[in-house]
Design a protein around this motif. Sequence first.
Motif, PDB file in Angstrom:
ATOM      1  N   GLU A  97      99.918 -30.478 -15.130  1.00 37.31           N
ATOM      2  CA  GLU A  97      98.808 -31.144 -14.440  1.00 37.31           C
ATOM      3  C   GLU A  97      97.659 -31.404 -15.398  1.00 37.31           C
ATOM      4  N   ALA A  98      97.329 -30.423 -16.234  1.00 35.38           N
ATOM      5  CA  ALA A  98      96.250 -30.590 -17.211  1.00 35.38           C
ATOM      6  C   ALA A  98      96.589 -31.709 -18.192  1.00 35.38           C
ATOM      7  N   PHE A  99      97.845 -31.754 -18.640  1.00 34.60           N
ATOM      8  CA  PHE A  99      98.282 -32.802 -19.557  1.00 34.60           C
ATOM      9  C   PHE A  99      98.141 -34.172 -18.906  1.00 34.60           C
ATOM     10  N   ARG A 100      98.557 -34.285 -17.650  1.00 32.44           N
ATOM     11  CA  ARG A 100      98.444 -35.562 -16.943  1.00 32.44           C
ATOM     12  C   ARG A 100      96.990 -35.995 -16.792  1.00 32.44           C
ATOM     13  N   ARG A 101      96.105 -35.028 -16.475  1.00 29.52           N
ATOM     14  CA  ARG A 101      94.677 -35.354 -16.351  1.00 29.52           C
ATOM     15  C   ARG A 101      94.112 -35.828 -17.677  1.00 29.52           C
ATOM     16  N   GLU A 102      94.475 -35.145 -18.754  1.00 30.88           N
ATOM     17  CA  GLU A 102      93.950 -35.486 -20.083  1.00 30.88           C
ATOM     18  C   GLU A 102      94.516 -36.785 -20.617  1.00 30.88           C
ATOM     19  N   HIS A 103      95.723 -37.133 -20.216  1.00 25.65           N
ATOM     20  CA  HIS A 103      96.394 -38.302 -20.778  1.00 25.65           C
ATOM     21  C   HIS A 103      96.611 -39.400 -19.731  1.00 25.65           C
TER      22      HIS A 103
END
Length: 107
Positions: A97-103
């Motif tokens: 989820e953090a990766f999706r938010r950041e990217h």
Amino acid sequence: MIREYMTALQRRFHITSERSAELQREARAACDTLHDTLSREQRKLLLRLIDAETSCRDEEKLDAFFSGYRLADGVHRELLTIPPYSYEDENERQAQEAFRREHGGED
């Protein structure tokens, strides 16, 4: 949205211990005494410090409540023999989820 829900739950179930209330009174009395000895600019700085400290403490309380809730949910799921809760799977989900938010939602 989950943060607002957890905040509402935390407010509903939060209990302040007598010791905590006593410490808050002591801190407030010390702050009032210090406030009376400071110049106007120093009082402004003190009030900003108090606001920041209060905000930090509120966030920490909510984070601790959220962690306790996740732990209780994991134990509950294990006791009900629902597919066992996995901290590794949960950490992986949060990392994704953090990766999706950041990217921008890219995989």
